[in-house]
Design a protein around this motif. Structure first.
Motif, short mmCIF file in Angstrom:
data_model
loop_
_atom_site.label_atom_id
_atom_site.label_comp_id
_atom_site.label_asym_id
_atom_site.label_seq_id
_atom_site.Cartn_x
_atom_site.Cartn_y
_atom_site.Cartn_z
N ALA A 183 69.86 -37.77 -81.35
CA ALA A 183 69.42 -38.31 -80.06
C ALA A 183 68.19 -37.53 -79.60
O ALA A 183 68.05 -36.33 -79.90
CB ALA A 183 70.53 -38.18 -79.02
N VAL A 184 67.29 -38.19 -78.89
CA VAL A 184 66.07 -37.54 -78.42
C VAL A 184 66.40 -36.70 -77.19
O VAL A 184 66.72 -37.23 -76.12
CB VAL A 184 64.98 -38.58 -78.08
CG1 VAL A 184 63.74 -37.87 -77.54
CG2 VAL A 184 64.62 -39.39 -79.32
N ALA A 185 66.32 -35.39 -77.35
CA ALA A 185 66.56 -34.49 -76.24
C ALA A 185 65.33 -34.35 -75.35
O ALA A 185 65.45 -34.08 -74.16
CB ALA A 185 66.99 -33.11 -76.77
N GLU A 186 64.15 -34.54 -75.97
CA GLU A 186 62.91 -34.39 -75.21
C GLU A 186 61.78 -35.05 -75.99
O GLU A 186 61.73 -34.97 -77.22
CB GLU A 186 62.58 -32.91 -75.00
CG GLU A 186 61.31 -32.64 -74.23
CD GLU A 186 60.98 -31.16 -74.13
OE1 GLU A 186 60.12 -30.78 -73.31
OE2 GLU A 186 61.59 -30.36 -74.88
N TRP A 187 60.89 -35.73 -75.25
CA TRP A 187 59.65 -36.23 -75.84
C TRP A 187 58.51 -35.31 -75.43
O TRP A 187 58.33 -35.05 -74.23
CB TRP A 187 59.34 -37.65 -75.37
CG TRP A 187 60.14 -38.74 -76.02
CD1 TRP A 187 61.14 -39.47 -75.45
CD2 TRP A 187 60.00 -39.22 -77.36
NE1 TRP A 187 61.64 -40.39 -76.35
CE2 TRP A 187 60.95 -40.27 -77.53
CE3 TRP A 187 59.17 -38.89 -78.43
CZ2 TRP A 187 61.10 -40.97 -78.72
CZ3 TRP A 187 59.32 -39.60 -79.62
CH2 TRP A 187 60.27 -40.62 -79.76
N LEU A 188 57.77 -34.80 -76.40
CA LEU A 188 56.63 -33.93 -76.14
C LEU A 188 55.35 -34.73 -76.36
O LEU A 188 55.14 -35.27 -77.45
CB LEU A 188 56.65 -32.73 -77.08
CG LEU A 188 57.86 -31.80 -76.98
CD1 LEU A 188 57.90 -30.84 -78.15
CD2 LEU A 188 57.83 -31.05 -75.66
N PRO A 189 54.48 -34.84 -75.36
CA PRO A 189 53.27 -35.65 -75.53
C PRO A 189 52.28 -35.00 -76.48
O PRO A 189 52.06 -33.79 -76.46
CB PRO A 189 52.71 -35.74 -74.11
CG PRO A 189 53.23 -34.52 -73.42
CD PRO A 189 54.58 -34.26 -74.01
N ASN A 190 51.69 -35.82 -77.34
CA ASN A 190 50.63 -35.35 -78.23
C ASN A 190 49.46 -34.88 -77.37
O ASN A 190 48.97 -35.63 -76.52
CB ASN A 190 50.19 -36.50 -79.15
CG ASN A 190 49.30 -36.06 -80.28
OD1 ASN A 190 48.57 -35.08 -80.17
ND2 ASN A 190 49.33 -36.81 -81.38
N PRO A 191 48.99 -33.65 -77.54
CA PRO A 191 47.93 -33.14 -76.68
C PRO A 191 46.56 -33.75 -76.93
O PRO A 191 45.63 -33.50 -76.17
CB PRO A 191 47.91 -31.64 -76.98
CG PRO A 191 48.46 -31.51 -78.36
CD PRO A 191 49.47 -32.61 -78.48
#
Length: 348
Positions: A75-83
């Motif tokens: 499950a996705v715990a967090e989405w990190l945006p591509n910088p």
């Protein structure tokens, strides 16, 4: 692989005539489901890595604007945006606490430079761009390996299965931003044509490199195709040098719809991820785990001898009949390919 299949499909049709008959592979090792992704943002899963015991994953072109931090159930715990604004991220690796997004996809082979993007997961995904240039023109690639010496190694998938191995003379931690940093070609790599099932229809998936990874202790490097896994013993963290020798072991992989990612756990288990493939109505494929592949692969001086004894042998006898059959069927394959492309783009 991004959604733009047409250039690769054309090469696959040519390969049916030009390729040698498939060689036998070692038996597929036992695989178990590790976890099953459910987030539709992972339907294009193209890259995975394990950092500090946590699995991170990214999709390719069109789904590469963020990185997923996964829990133990995928499950996705967090989405990190591509910088940075990506072109076509195809791979994900890690080194010294940072994630490295490999923006190296180039199906049309028209990019003047490719790039690695550093991402700090502890800082919400902050990072920067590092451009790289090939010494011999544009290439399409989906595999990035970073050894314990920190140098990036890119394996391309050019032509009819023959690719190049490229590296930089500095650690990723010392790459200038935005660069570019020149790469140099250190080896060739051509996966064998095999009969291992798996991968998208109408593609010779055994000859297309789709991902790579390095074990947690840096002693083993792996490159996968849609269907098979190639393993090398690595000395002194120098992954690029490992490609000077034949693989220590080549194994057939369990079938996946569109297997494009590989990662090592801290215990040297091998994780295998797959895109959803052409059946967009199907559930997302499970991430598979191979628990004994790395441990049973020879290391050190034995690697070359094992490669000689276990490498798939070319079949003996005349190849005239297979070639004639391939030539006779190429017209049918072309029609099927055009039909497949139309359906693919209509479904998108």
């Amino acid at each position: 692989m991004s959604r733009r299949f047409a250039p690769v499909l054309g090469a696959a049709v040519m390969a049916l005539v030009a390729a040698s008959p498939a060689a036998a592979q070692t038996e597929a090792p036992d695989a178990e489901p590790y976890c099953v992704p459910t987030d539709p943002g992972l339907s294009e899963l193209s890259g995975m890595t394990v950092l500090d015991g946590t699995v991170y994953a990214i999709g390719d072109s069109g789904a590469d604007d963020r990185v997923a931090r996964l829990d133990s159930e995928c499950a996705v715990a967090e989405w990190l945006p591509n910088p940075v604004d990506p072109y076509d991220v195809e791979e994900l690796s890690s080194f010294e606490g940072s994630l490295w997004l490999a923006d190296i996809g180039d199906n049309d082979r028209r990019r003047d430079a490719v790039a690695l993007t550093r991402m700090d997961p502890a800082a919400g995904g902050a990072g920067e761009l590092h451009r790289l240039t090939y010494p011999d023109g544009a290439h399409d690639a989906e595999a990035l390996l970073i050894g314990s010496d920190g140098r990036p190694v890119i394996v391309t998938k050019d032509g009819l299965g023959t690719g190049g191995v490229y590296t930089a003379d500095t650690s990723v931690s010392d790459l200038p931003s935005p660069g570019p940093t020149p790469l140099r070609r250190v080896a060739d790599f051509a996966p064998s044509a095999t009969t291992t099932p798996g991968g998208p229809p109408l593609l010779d998936g055994s000859r297309l490199v789709t991902g790579g990874g390095v074990s947690a202790d840096g002693s083993m490097a792996a490159v996968r195709t849609y269907t098979d896994l190639y393993l090398w013993s690595v000395r002194d963290g120098d992954v690029a040098a490992a490609f000077d020798s034949a693989p220590a072991r080549v194994v057939a992989l369990p079938p996946q719809p569109q297997g494009e990612s590989i990662a090592f756990t801290p215990d040297d288990e091998v994780l295998l991820g797959s895109e959803q493939g052409v059946d967009t109505a199907a559930a997302l494929p499970a991430v598979l785990v191979l628990r004994d592949v790395a441990a049973s692969t020879p290391a050190g001086p034995e690697a070359t001898e094992t490669a000689d004894s276990e490498a798939p042998a070319e079949p003996t006898g005349s190849i005239l009949v297979p070639l004639v059959a391939a030539a006779a069927s190429v017209g049918v394959v072309v029609v099927l390919t055009l039909f497949f492309v139309r359906r693919l783009f209509r479904s998108r």
